[in-house]
Design an enzyme around this catalytic site. Structure first.
Site, PDB file in Angstrom:
ATOM      1  N   CYS A   1      84.577   5.278  70.563  1.00 15.61           N
ATOM      2  CA  CYS A   1      83.361   4.898  71.279  1.00 15.61           C
ATOM      3  C   CYS A   1      83.082   3.410  71.231  1.00 15.61           C
ATOM      4  CB  CYS A   1      82.166   5.672  70.718  1.00 15.61           C
ATOM      5  SG  CYS A   1      82.157   5.725  68.942  1.00 15.61           S
TER       6      CYS A   1
ATOM      7  N   SER B   1      90.865   9.397  70.074  1.00 11.26           N
ATOM      8  CA  SER B   1      90.253  10.448  70.874  1.00 11.26           C
ATOM      9  C   SER B   1      90.229  10.004  72.328  1.00 11.26           C
ATOM     10  CB  SER B   1      88.819  10.677  70.384  1.00 11.26           C
ATOM     11  OG  SER B   1      88.040  11.250  71.397  1.00 11.26           O
TER      12      SER B   1
ATOM     13  N   LYS C   1      80.341  -4.083  75.385  1.00  9.50           N
ATOM     14  CA  LYS C   1      79.936  -3.068  76.362  1.00  9.50           C
ATOM     15  C   LYS C   1      79.910  -3.652  77.767  1.00  9.50           C
ATOM     16  CE  LYS C   1      79.322   0.605  73.803  1.00  9.50           C
ATOM     17  NZ  LYS C   1      80.165   1.775  74.009  1.00  9.50           N
TER      18      LYS C   1
ATOM     19  N   GLU D   1      84.198  15.179  71.592  1.00 10.39           N
ATOM     20  CA  GLU D   1      85.093  14.674  70.543  1.00 10.39           C
ATOM     21  C   GLU D   1      85.243  15.690  69.416  1.00 10.39           C
ATOM     22  OE1 GLU D   1      84.376  10.549  70.060  1.00 10.39           O
ATOM     23  OE2 GLU D   1      85.718  10.369  68.316  1.00 10.39           O
TER      24      GLU D   1
ATOM     25  N   CYS E   1      77.192  -0.630  64.747  1.00 13.91           N
ATOM     26  CA  CYS E   1      76.549  -1.224  65.928  1.00 13.91           C
ATOM     27  C   CYS E   1      75.287  -2.018  65.587  1.00 13.91           C
ATOM     28  CB  CYS E   1      76.194  -0.150  66.950  1.00 13.91           C
ATOM     29  SG  CYS E   1      77.616   0.840  67.417  1.00 13.91           S
TER      30      CYS E   1
ATOM     31  N   GLU F   1      83.369  -3.294  78.766  1.00 14.35           N
ATOM     32  CA  GLU F   1      83.679  -1.881  78.955  1.00 14.35           C
ATOM     33  C   GLU F   1      83.169  -1.394  80.316  1.00 14.35           C
ATOM     34  OE1 GLU F   1      81.573   1.109  76.642  1.00 14.35           O
ATOM     35  OE2 GLU F   1      83.484   2.044  76.144  1.00 14.35           O
TER      36      GLU F   1
ATOM     37  N   GLU G   1      88.941   1.799  85.174  1.00 11.21           N
ATOM     38  CA  GLU G   1      89.009   3.265  85.071  1.00 11.21           C
ATOM     39  C   GLU G   1      87.627   3.908  84.970  1.00 11.21           C
ATOM     40  OE1 GLU G   1      90.160   1.098  82.869  1.00 11.21           O
ATOM     41  OE2 GLU G   1      89.960   1.795  80.809  1.00 11.21           O
TER      42      GLU G   1
ATOM     43  N   GLU H   1      87.611  18.222  70.533  1.00 13.23           N
ATOM     44  CA  GLU H   1      88.971  17.655  70.519  1.00 13.23           C
ATOM     45  C   GLU H   1      89.509  17.619  69.101  1.00 13.23           C
ATOM     46  OE1 GLU H   1      89.049  13.659  71.962  1.00 13.23           O
ATOM     47  OE2 GLU H   1      91.238  13.550  71.984  1.00 13.23           O
TER      48      GLU H   1
END
Lengths: 590, 597, 162
Positions: free
Chosen positions: A310, A330, A369, A284, A514, A372, A377, A287
């Site tokens: 994230c 990102s 999560k 990141e 978090c 996720e 993908e 990037e």
């Protein structure tokens, strides 16, 4: 501020004008029970519907009982919090609530941690004098959250979190009277709604109505399967909170015991998500520098600000609400997913285990999560990079179930190579941490200078939206930080309106980051718990020798041996992703 | 402008309209025209006269002849006889049920004699769709006086001195409420008229809005001036289409005449009114729920304090008053506080409009001075119990009130007296019950309503009232126990003591007052499984009395489930296993051969 | 709440946008908007609620929460001849419950629902304010007073051939 004097249970107390009876009582260490009132003072979230009627007290001169959470003190007020009249009423109200509640305690996920159960225990309820109709609803199983509205007591905390704080707006009170309940539109299931699975509703629910999906059975099965190599990773925020499940003070760092416990549970490799956080920074950070460089160099096609990606709750949020802006976040995957991807390729190769025989488990402070990990993908030929994500609470249950005495465990280290991490990785667990970690690396990579101070205090704090700038060798890089999706929305709307002047924005869906995630030990409405965890995270960072992601030798080795360099084709394939516009219309469903 | 020699006032209230009074109006107009009398005789639709049992009503001015039960086809005769020839149409005159004599002038009718119509002063007198008629009846004089000759403080003092208390049921001193809103600082204040009359059986506010909408507008403007509000909102039930139409017309006309809008009467005071619609939720009659509803939310009440005067609509200082409360304001200003305070009792001044209904001869809308006794209302004004049955109870205050008995009949009606005997004034619904009404069933009926209308926000009302209903239901099915009676009482007291809003705080009143006053009936249901009033289906049986049955077969032919057997001219028999207790046989039998045991 | 699906045409969507616009797209005007919208469509299916939510910039859950709170709003189309039985106290005391039971028995539908042929729907009203004519029943805009259990079938007969 004007001070007033009142008497509570024959004891005098002085408070500022505007204080409620509930808080005045607290000053005297009188804890008036409540089921709906919730005051997360440090996050400026106060939920005060005055609906449960459990916190009622007797006020001299007032005809009926007063809800202490919503009644302001006046000078000379005389309050009784436990007269027979109050106790009889409080008990009757509780009995009424229990008369419309399933008796599932033995198998309820909230058993032992339930506000309603605790109240029934405290009041010594042995029978319910009112038998009658009970509200029944079909349970709702989504990838991350389970809704069992039979257990809902209409405290409306979830509504406040979802609508007012997160501004996702999936939940609302529906129907009227006895049939009233909190549900998504048309009583659809959560996975047919715009729910981001941020889990804040789960974090505040006082009963078992809202809980996370339990993946511990699958984890146990994997651990018991001798043919499988079970690898575990654990998020930064977990180590600052897990101890609370074992009676330790909030804010106690238990990193060493955490690793020891995971080992004793039988995980073949005990790794650290923090490792992958360092990896995320490499990708990141590169990037960001790339985009910044091109933008500052005059390339008008470059989209800024760049947004961190994230947080899966946040990703869901912008896929639903900003589907036409999917090119600004990102492309880097989250640390959880980067870990899984690397574990099942790089590491699996190293230990010569086939992908299909490796099970990757993550311990997360988060329920999103779970969703996720199930995203298409993030699978290779149907095999997910991360097989199961379990929450901090689920891990505690596993440890307790295995009869492990957590508190007396020795401190152990994570395994190598995917267990080594820097201080920059651990601060991923708090708001401002990701961007600070990125800045530490981006600064050095760009300026080729070494930072004399790695602490970027201007990026820290608990205010919902923060602005800061970092001097990159004369260039002022403007950074925006938000935690809570409602705050995120404000920043995103500014971008949409062309009013945003930031170069980079860090978003975390959960309050304080978090550490306040939906999978963490419940704070039961006490925001000082979050503050304590916040402090703990920064102290772990300070204690580390290596504090910049690009200094992690195992990360460097990973690039050298496997990935090449950040943003390489291999890195792109394994560590980056793209996003999908999500929209829900009734006509698309059923 | 034509000067009319005679006016025919046709009642245009919803009740009479349901009996085709609008067609009657059209027919009268047509007849007047055909007889060439349209320059001498004016036919006007007015608001409710109140004597609903006898509707449709036509009143003749100036001789005050009061015609009852007029059908559209009677138009020709009225015009031909009364208008043309000056002869009253005898068959359409009211006949006193006891003295059996015709009473042409309403002033002498038992129904009207003891009434003092203040809030209803213009209902039945003026055409509510014509502002000029309101103006001719001293309309907007009070507003003019307040704007041009008084200050907010002096006007508020007048209202305080009048002793007017909230007519929506709460009975809070209106002037004091206005003063509180006046004293609070706010950049934009609001005046709200609560026209969400939700009590089943209450139609006082509807009649005022249909019959005299301008008096409410005038009062709201006065209220606005007093507290410093430039915006008025009327929250009205969607179920009142006629009232909505009449209000809309009134607002338009008032604006046209500069009595609403900017710089009213050149005083520099701006005030305008908007309508907001309810959508079928009784709880929205509670002022904080009403405010939430106007803001586009579910009508869930909020805790008080803060009161709407401090933080109301959109968080701004708001004064909420009931329609009837407002209806009294212009006349208080015009005639003075002293005059108003001379009517009524020490603590309850003025009059109260009641919707008198139930097992009574004269069902309708009445307005009586505070202090009149229940006995006078029921037996003199109400004309006594229908069908000569025995009086059992009178319910005031709707689902928030209590049932009063024989021993309370001499209670002078006022706010505090009614509270003292276990009921409350409420908005004005007054339902009379007779020996055929089962008080346990009545209690259950009210709880059924409360359970349906509870918003669901607070635990005691949401769950508690449901449990109360379930216990009552059990008792009406003969499945109750003596323990249940204690449970009812204890639970009722806790619900009253802990509920968030007035709905929950008063919902157990019907239970408590019937337990107090009709305990024996509850005990009979529980220990003997008997409903002596003959209402609780599970505890009664319909039977045919063999001695009285002549075998006409009327009952069998009308039985919806064919459970009655018998040949012509033979005694019939009801099969209890099939009987659904609908009562059709009892209705049809002309020989008193069907009985309930 | 049970509901009936409806595929919105372009001009339906336009109409809803218009209604929202006429109230300045103010979220606070939700109830007024729903009244007007129900007036137009006859009922408020999910598809319509979604458009209203979009028009006012509020969540669909919020719209649904309001629709299900208020008795006036319905997600089911009413019958061609909607039957409203007044169950206010005055009518109750004069036997409205028995009248309601008879309607339910003959039409075989519970309160709040419509007959399969779409002809009749039954709702309960709380006080039309014609207490002098208790018990009162309305069919569409027509009011019937002093209705008896016996008279129910006669009322329904009036609509037999419609």
């Amino acid at each position: 501020m004007e001070l007033i004097k009142l008497t509570i249970d024959n004891r005098p107390v002085e408070v500022e004008k505007g204080t409620t009876v509930y808080h005045a009582a607290k000053k005297l260490d009188i804890e008036i029970p409540t089921l709906c009132y919730m005051n997360l003072a440090d996050l400026k979230i106060e939920h005060k519907p005055g609906g449960c009627r459990v916190c009622v007290v007797e006020v001299e001169g007032r005809r009926n009982l007063a809800p202490s959470c919503a009644t302001e003190c006046h000078d000379g007020m005389v309050v009784k919090t436990n007269s027979m009249r109050v106790l009889n009423s409080r008990r009757t109200v509780l009995e009424l609530i229990l008369s419309d509640h399933p008796f599932d305690c033995l198998i309820c996920a909230k058993s032992g941690n339930c506000d309603l159960q605790n109240m029934a225990i405290k009041m010594g309820v042995r029978s319910i004098p009112f038998q009658g109709e009970k509200s029944t609803y079909k349970p709702d199983y989504s990838p991350a959250i389970i809704r069992e509205m039979d257990k809902c007591i209409m405290c409306r905390r979830c509504e406040t979190m979802c609508n007012d704080f997160q501004t996702v707006g999936v939940l609302s009170g529906i129907n009227r009277g006895f049939e009233a309940v909190v549900a998504p539109a048309f009583e659809r299931d959560l996975d047919h709604s715009e729910c981001t699975y941020c889990g804040q509703c789960v974090a505040v629910c006082p009963t078992g109505a809202l809980t996370e999906v339990d993946h511990t059975p699958q984890v146990i099965r994997a651990l018991a399967d001798t043919a499988k190599t079970v690898v575990v990773q654990t998020a930064p925020a977990v180590r600052a909170a897990l101890g609370e499940e074992f009676g330790m003070e909030p804010g106690t760092l238990v990193t060493g015991k955490l690793a020891a416990a995971l080992r004793r549970l039988g995980f073949d490799y005990v790794f650290d998500t923090d490792f992958a956080a360092d990896l995320t920074i490499m990708e990141e950070g590169t990037e960001l520098l790339d985009r910044l460089g091109r933008f500052l160099g005059g390339d008008k096609s470059v989209k800024l600000p760049m947004l961190t990606s994230c947080c899966p709750g946040w990703v869901n949020f912008f896929e639903y609400y900003y589907p036409d802006m999917l090119d600004i976040p990102s492309t880097a995957r989250s640390p959880q997913q980067m870990f899984g991807s690397i574990a099942k390729s790089y590491f699996a190769d190293k230990i010569k285990v086939e992908r299909k025989d490796m099970v990757v488990v993550s311990i997360m402070p988060c329920v999103a999560k779970k969703y996720e990990a199930s995203r298409e993908e993030f699978k290779v030929d149907g095999n997910p990079d991360v097989d199961f994500s379990i929450s901090t609470r689920e891990l505690a249950a596993l440890i307790k179930g295995a009869n492990i005495d957590f508190k007396s465990l020795p401190d152990e280290d994570f395994d190598k190579p995917l267990g080594e991490s820097t201080g920059a990785a651990v601060i991923f667990g708090v708001t401002g941490g990701v961007i600070e970690a990125a800045v530490r690396t981006a600064y050095e990579l760009h300026t080729k200078k070494t930072l004399d101070k790695v602490d970027f205090k201007q990026l820290r704090g608990l205010e919902g939206i923060r602005s800061a700038s970092v001097d990159f060798n004369g260039v002022e890089i403007k950074i925006g930080i938000a935690h809570g999706l409602g705050n995120a929305r404000k920043l995103l709307d500014d971008i949409k309106a062309g009013k945003s002047h930031y170069h980079a924005i860090e978003i975390m869906a959960c309050p304080s980051g978090c550490i306040g995630g939906g999978g963490q030990p419940l704070h039961h409405g006490d925001s000082s718990v979050l503050k304590a965890r916040h402090k703990a995270i920064y102290s772990e960072d300070e204690m580390k020798v290596l504090r910049k992601s690009h200094e992690n030798p195992y990360i460097l080795k990973l690039y050298e041996e496997f990935l090449g360099k950040p943003m390489s084709e291999k890195a792109h394939h394994l560590l980056h992703t793209h996003y999908f516009a999500k929209k829900l219309r009734h006509i698309d469903i059923d | 402008m034509a000067k009319y020699k005679m006016h025919m006032l046709v009642c245009g209230g919803t009740g009479c309209r349901a009996s085709a009074s609008d067609m009657l109006y059209e027919n009268l107009k047509k007849e007047v025209q055909e007889q060439g009398l349209d320059n001498e005789v004016q036919v006007v639709t007015t608001g409710c006269f109140g004597f609903c049992e006898q509707g449709p009503i036509v009143k003749m001015i100036p001789d005050n002849t009061f015609y009852v039960g007029v059908q559209p086809k009677d138009a020709a005769e009225i015009v031909a006889e009364h208008a043309l020839k000056g002869r009253k149409v005898g068959r359409l005159l009211y006949k006193d049920p006891v003295k059996k004599e015709q009473i042409p002038d309403s002033k002498h009718m038992g129904f009207y004699k003891k009434q003092i119509r203040i809030a209803l002063r213009n209902c039945g007198l003026i055409d509510p769709e014509n502002i000029n008629e309101y103006l001719a009846a001293d309309g907007y004089e009070a507003l003019g006086m307040v704007l041009l000759e008084m200050t907010p403080e002096t006007a508020i003092k007048e209202v305080i001195d009048s002793g007017l208390r909230g007519r929506g049921g709460g009975g809070f001193p209106t002037g004091v409420k206005w003063k509180i809103a006046h004293d609070v600082k706010g950049e934009q204040k609001y005046v709200v008229c609560n026209a969400d009359e939700g009590d089943p059986g209450a139609f006082m506010d509807r009649s005022i809005l249909e019959g005299d909408p301008h008096c409410v507008l005038e009062a709201m403007a006065i209220n606005g001036f007093c507290i410093g509000a430039t915006k008025g909102l009327i929250y009205i039930r969607a179920e009142y289409p006629l009232a909505i139409t009449r209000l809309k017309i009134a607002i338009e006309q008032a604006r046209e005449y500069g009595l609403l809008g900017k710089d009213i009467l050149g005083s520099g005071f701006d005030f305008d009114v908007e309508l907001r619609y309810g959508a079928g939720a009784f709880v929205c009659g509670e002022e904080t729920a009403l405010i939430r509803s106007m803001e586009g939310h579910r009508g869930e009440p909020t805790f008080k304090p803060p009161f709407p005067a401090q933080s109301g609509y959109l968080g701004m200082p708001t004064n909420v008053n009931n329609v009837e409360t407002y209806a009294n304001i212009p006349v208080i200003i015009n005639k003075g506080a002293k005059w108003f305070a001379s009517i009524g009792t020490e603590k309850s001044k003025g009059t109260k409009v009641f919707a008198l209904a139930g097992k009574i001869n004269n069902v309708g809308l009445i307005e009586v001075p505070m202090g009149i006794t229940l006995r006078e209302v029921i037996f003199e004004i109400g004309g006594g119990i229908k069908g000569g049955k025995k009086f059992k109870a009178v319910q005031t205050g709707g689902p928030s009130g209590g049932c009063l008995t024989e021993k309370h009949l001499d209670t002078p009606i006022d706010y505090d007296n009614l509270l003292a005997v276990g009921s409350m004034m409420g908005s004005g619904g007054m339902i009379v019950m007779d020996e055929d009404d089962c008080m346990v069933s009545v209690s259950k009926f009210y709880l059924d309503f409360t359970v349906e209308e509870s918003c669901g926000k607070c635990s005691p009302c949401r769950i508690g009232n449901k449990r109360l209903y379930e216990i009552l239901d059990k008792i009406t099915k003969g499945q109750g126990s003596m323990e249940d009676l204690d449970k009812l009482r204890n639970l009722s007291n806790v619900i009253k003591d802990t509920s968030l809003c007035g709905l929950g705080q008063t919902s157990p009143n019907p239970v408590l007052s019937t337990l107090d006053n009709f305990y024996d009936e509850y005990v009979a249901h529980v220990t003997e499984e008997k409903c002596f009033a003959g209402q609780c289906k599970d505890l009664i049986k319909y039977e045919i009395i063999p001695e009285n049955c002549v075998g006409c077969t009327a009952c069998a032919r009308n039985c919806p489930v064919n459970c009655i057997s018998g040949e012509r001219k033979q005694v019939h028999l009801i099969d209890q296993s099939l009987c659904i207790k609908c009562g059709a046989c009892l209705e049809k039998c002309k020989f008193n051969a069907v009985t309930i045991i | 709440m049970t509901s009936v699906k409806l595929k919105l045409k372009e001009n339906d969507v336009q109409k809803i946008k218009e209604i929202c616009k006429s109230f300045n797209n103010e979220p606070g005007e939700l109830i007024n908007v729903l009244h007007k919208t129900q007036e137009h469509f006859g009922y408020l299916p999910a598809e319509v609620q979604e458009e209203v939510a979009e028009g006012l910039g509020i969540s669909v859950a919020k719209v649904y929460g309001v629709v299900t709170f208020y008795s006036f709003f319905t997600m089911l189309p009413k019958g061609r001849f909607p039957i409203s039985i007044c169950t206010g106290t005055a009518c109750y005391v004069r036997g409205a419950e028995k009248v309601l039971d008879e309607f339910k028995r003959i039409l075989k539908v519970p309160v709040g629902e419509t007959t399969p042929d779409g002809k009749f729907s039954i709702t309960c009203l709380r006080c039309v304010g014609a207490c002098g004519l208790a018990p009162v029943v309305m069919v569409g805009d027509k009011t019937y007073g002093r209705v008896t259990t016996d008279g129910v079938k006669d009322i329904l007969k009036e609509y037999e051939n419609e």
